[in-house]
Write a protein that holds these residues in place. Structure first.
Motif, PDB file in Angstrom:
ATOM      1  N   GLY A  26       0.793  -1.225   0.000  1.00 48.73           N
ATOM      2  CA  GLY A  26       0.000   0.000   0.000  1.00 48.73           C
ATOM      3  C   GLY A  26       0.825   1.274   0.000  1.00 48.73           C
ATOM      4  N   CYS A  62      10.266  -8.538   6.755  1.00 51.25           N
ATOM      5  CA  CYS A  62       9.859  -7.473   5.824  1.00 51.25           C
ATOM      6  C   CYS A  62       8.369  -7.576   5.518  1.00 51.25           C
ATOM      7  CB  CYS A  62      10.637  -7.580   4.513  1.00 51.25           C
ATOM      8  SG  CYS A  62      12.358  -7.093   4.647  1.00 51.25           S
ATOM      9  N   ASN A  88      12.604  -8.329  -1.784  1.00 46.15           N
ATOM     10  CA  ASN A  88      13.073  -8.580  -3.156  1.00 46.15           C
ATOM     11  C   ASN A  88      14.606  -8.440  -3.243  1.00 46.15           C
ATOM     12  OD1 ASN A  88      13.832  -7.599  -5.994  1.00 46.15           O
ATOM     13  ND2 ASN A  88      11.749  -8.361  -6.274  1.00 46.15           N
ATOM     14  N   GLY A  95       4.526  -2.376  -4.275  1.00 44.88           N
ATOM     15  CA  GLY A  95       4.005  -3.744  -4.146  1.00 44.88           C
ATOM     16  C   GLY A  95       2.789  -3.952  -5.043  1.00 44.88           C
TER      17      GLY A  95
HETATM   18  O1  KG4 Z   1       4.359  -5.303   3.909  1.00 45.94           O
HETATM   19  P1  KG4 Z   1       3.484  -6.259   3.220  1.00 45.94           P
HETATM   20  O2  KG4 Z   1       3.565  -7.723   3.594  1.00 45.94           O
HETATM   21  O3  KG4 Z   1       1.968  -5.859   3.352  1.00 45.94           O
HETATM   22  C1  KG4 Z   1       1.544  -4.532   3.318  1.00 45.94           C
HETATM   23  O4  KG4 Z   1       1.618  -3.868   4.363  1.00 45.94           O
HETATM   24  O5  KG4 Z   1       1.163  -4.115   2.201  1.00 45.94           O
HETATM   25  O6  KG4 Z   1       3.764  -6.100   1.656  1.00 45.94           O
HETATM   26  C2  KG4 Z   1       3.099  -6.892   0.723  1.00 45.94           C
HETATM   27  C3  KG4 Z   1       3.604  -6.531  -0.648  1.00 45.94           C
HETATM   28  C4  KG4 Z   1       2.822  -7.234  -1.749  1.00 45.94           C
HETATM   29  O7  KG4 Z   1       2.516  -6.295  -2.749  1.00 45.94           O
HETATM   30  C5  KG4 Z   1       3.806  -8.279  -2.242  1.00 45.94           C
HETATM   31  O8  KG4 Z   1       3.605  -8.658  -3.596  1.00 45.94           O
HETATM   32  C6  KG4 Z   1       5.121  -7.573  -2.042  1.00 45.94           C
HETATM   33  O9  KG4 Z   1       4.976  -6.925  -0.799  1.00 45.94           O
HETATM   34  N1  KG4 Z   1       6.256  -8.496  -2.001  1.00 45.94           N
HETATM   35  C7  KG4 Z   1       7.244  -8.512  -2.918  1.00 45.94           C
HETATM   36  C8  KG4 Z   1       8.102  -9.581  -2.569  1.00 45.94           C
HETATM   37  N2  KG4 Z   1       7.617 -10.160  -1.430  1.00 45.94           N
HETATM   38  C9  KG4 Z   1       6.483  -9.478  -1.100  1.00 45.94           C
HETATM   39  N3  KG4 Z   1       7.462  -7.743  -4.007  1.00 45.94           N
HETATM   40  C10 KG4 Z   1       8.555  -8.025  -4.764  1.00 45.94           C
HETATM   41  N4  KG4 Z   1       9.415  -9.020  -4.491  1.00 45.94           N
HETATM   42  C11 KG4 Z   1       9.241  -9.821  -3.417  1.00 45.94           C
HETATM   43  N5  KG4 Z   1      10.091 -10.814  -3.154  1.00 45.94           N
END
Ligand code: KG4
Ligand code: ZN
Length: 348
Positions: free
Chosen positions: A139, A301, A275, A164
Motif C-alpha cells: 500500500g 519485511c 526482493n 508492491g
Molecule cells: O508489507 P506487506 O507484507 O503488506 C503490506 O503492508 O502491504 O507487503 C506486501 C507486498 C505485496 O505487494 C507483495 O507482492 C510484495 O509486498 N512483495 C514482494 C516480494 N515479497 C512481497 N514484491 C517483490 N518481491 C518480493 N520478493
C-alpha cells in the motif's frame, strides 16, 4: 526483561508474536490467507475480516503456548490499529482490548507503518536514529527520515500506485496468481531484462516522488502485444521498477541530506524489501552515498506480528500506552505534516 504480545491483522496475515527487550522473538505464528484470496487475484476485505475473526484467538493461544507463557507473563499487549482494511484491523484491536482488560495489562495501539519502520531495529541492535527509511509495501512507497519512535519526516511518496501494487498487478497481468511480488521475482530470473522497452516514470525529475502507474499500463500493453515471453516481461518490469526506485530514492536522499540531520544508514522495510534485486541495488545506492545499508531478513519485511510487538516495546519503553477506547484508523500517515499528493498511499 520486558515482554510484549503483538497482534497483526491489517491485511491478509493473521499474526501473533511475543518479543522481549533483548530482541528475542520468543514465539510467533502467522496464518496466511493466500488460499482464500487467490481465486480473486487480490485481497477481498470481507473474506479477510471473517478469516481474522475465526483464527486470531486460537492463534494467540497457540503463540503463548509455544513460548510457555500465559498473559500474566507479558508486560503489555500491542496491536495494529491502522492503517489497513478496517474490518481486519478492528478484529485485532478489539481482541487486544479484551485481553488487556481481562489481564489488566496496558494496551499499545500501533501504526502498522511504524511496525515496518522500526522492524530493522529489532533485527539490528546497532541501528540508531536517525536513519533514512525506504518503506515499500503493498500500500505504500515512501522515503522517510526516522528521527525516533513516533518521529517521521516524509521526503517522497508515490503519486499513484505503491510499489508492491505494481508487482501484484504485473503478476496478475502475467497470470502468476497471488501474492504476486515473490512470483514476479522468481519468473524474472528466467527472463531477459533488456527484452521489453518499458517507461521509467519520473526518472530524471528533480521532484523526489515515485510513480508506477505508467509502468503497470506498459506491462499490460506488452502482454497484449503477444511478442514477448512472460519471463522477459517480468524481468524487464523488475529492472524498470528497480531503476525508478533507485533514481527517485537518490533524489529524496539528496533532499534529506540537504535538510541536515546526520543520517548514517539507508534502511529498507516492508514486503517489497524482501526482493533480492531491489536489496542489491539499494545496497549500491547506500554505498554511493556513504551510508550503511540495513534491511531486516525477508520474513520480517512482509507482514508479521514480531514487528508490531517490537514497535509496542519501543513505545512501552518510552512510557507510552493507549486508552481502551482508542479507535481503529483506516488511514494513518506516519508524517501527518507531509503535504498530500495525488493518490499517495491509497490502494487501488
Ligand atoms: O508489507 P506487506 O507484507 O503488506 C503490506 O503492508 O502491504 O507487503 C506486501 C507486498 C505485496 O505487494 C507483495 O507482492 C510484495 O509486498 N512483495 C514482494 C516480494 N515479497 C512481497 N514484491 C517483490 N518481491 C518480493 N520478493
Ligand atoms: Zn505491511
Amino acid at each position: 526483561m520486558r515482554r510484549i504480545l503483538g497482534i497483526e491483522s491489517s491485511c491478509d496475515e493473521t499474526a501473533a508474536a511475543i518479543v522481549d527487550s533483548g530482541r528475542h522473538i520468543l514465539a510467533q505464528r502467522i496464518a496466511s490467507q493466500d488460499e482464500e484470496h487467490r481465486p480473486y487475484g487480490g485481497v477481498v476485505p470481507e473474506i479477510a475480516a471473517r478469516a481474522h475473526a475465526e483464527r486470531l484467538t486460537p492463534l494467540i493461544g497457540a503463540t503463548l503456548n509455544d513460548a510457555g507463557m500465559t498473559l500474566d507473563d507479558v508486560d503489555a499487549i500491542a496491536a495494529t490499529a491502522g492503517p489497513g482494511l478496517i474490518g481486519g484491523v478492528m478484529v485485532g484491536l478489539v481482541t487486544a482490548k479484551a485481553l488487556a482488560m481481562a489481564s489488566d495489562k496496558p494496551l499499545i495501539a500501533i501504526n502498522h507503518l511504524e511496525g515496518h519502520a522500526l522492524s530493522p531495529r529489532l533485527a539490528d541492535p546497532t541501528l540508531a536514529f536517525p536513519y533514512a527509511l525506504l518503506l515499500v509495501s503493498g500500500g505504500h512507497c515512501q522515503l522517510l527520515r526516522v528521527d525516533g519512535v513516533g518521529r517521521y519526516r516524509r521526503f517522497a511518496t508515490t503519486i499513484d500506485d505503491a510499489l508492491g501494487e505494481a508487482f501484484d498487478k504485473t503478476a496478475k497481468i502475467l497470470g502468476l496468481g497471488y501474492p504476486g511480488g515473490p512470483q514476479v521475482e522468481k519468473l524474472a530470473l528466467e527472463g531477459n531484462a533488456e527484452a521489453v522497452r518499458l517507461p521509467r516514470p519520473l526518472v530524471g525529475s528533480g521532484e523526489p516522488h515515485f510513480s508506477f502507474a505508467g509502468l503497470k499500463s506498459a506491462v499490460l500493453r506488452a502482454k497484449e502485444g503477444g511478442q514477448f515471453t512472460d519471463a522477459d516481461i517480468a524481468a524487464s518490469f523488475q529492472k524498470a521498477a528497480r531503476e525508478c526506485v533507485i533514481d527517485r530514492s537518490r533524489i529524496a536522499l539528496e533532499a534529506m541530506e540537504d535538510s541536515g540531520g546526520g543520517i548514517t544508514a539507508l534502511v529498507a522495510a516492508g514486503g517489497v524489501a524482501a526482493n533480492a534485486v531491489l536489496r542489491g541495488a539499494l545496497e549500491e545506492l547506500a554505498e554511493e552515498r556513504g551510508l550503511r545499508f540495513v534491511a531486516p531478513p525477508s520474513p520480517l519485511c512482509t507482514d508479521n506480528a514480531a514487528m508490531i510487538a517490537w514497535a509496542g516495546l519501543e513505545r512501552f519503553e518510552t512510557g507510552q500506552s493507549d486508552p481502551l477506547d482508542i479507535s481503529a484508523r483506516p488511514r494513518w500517515p506516519l508524517d501527518p505534516e507531509a503535504e498530500p499528493v495525488r493518490g499517495a498511499g491509497v490502494k487501488a
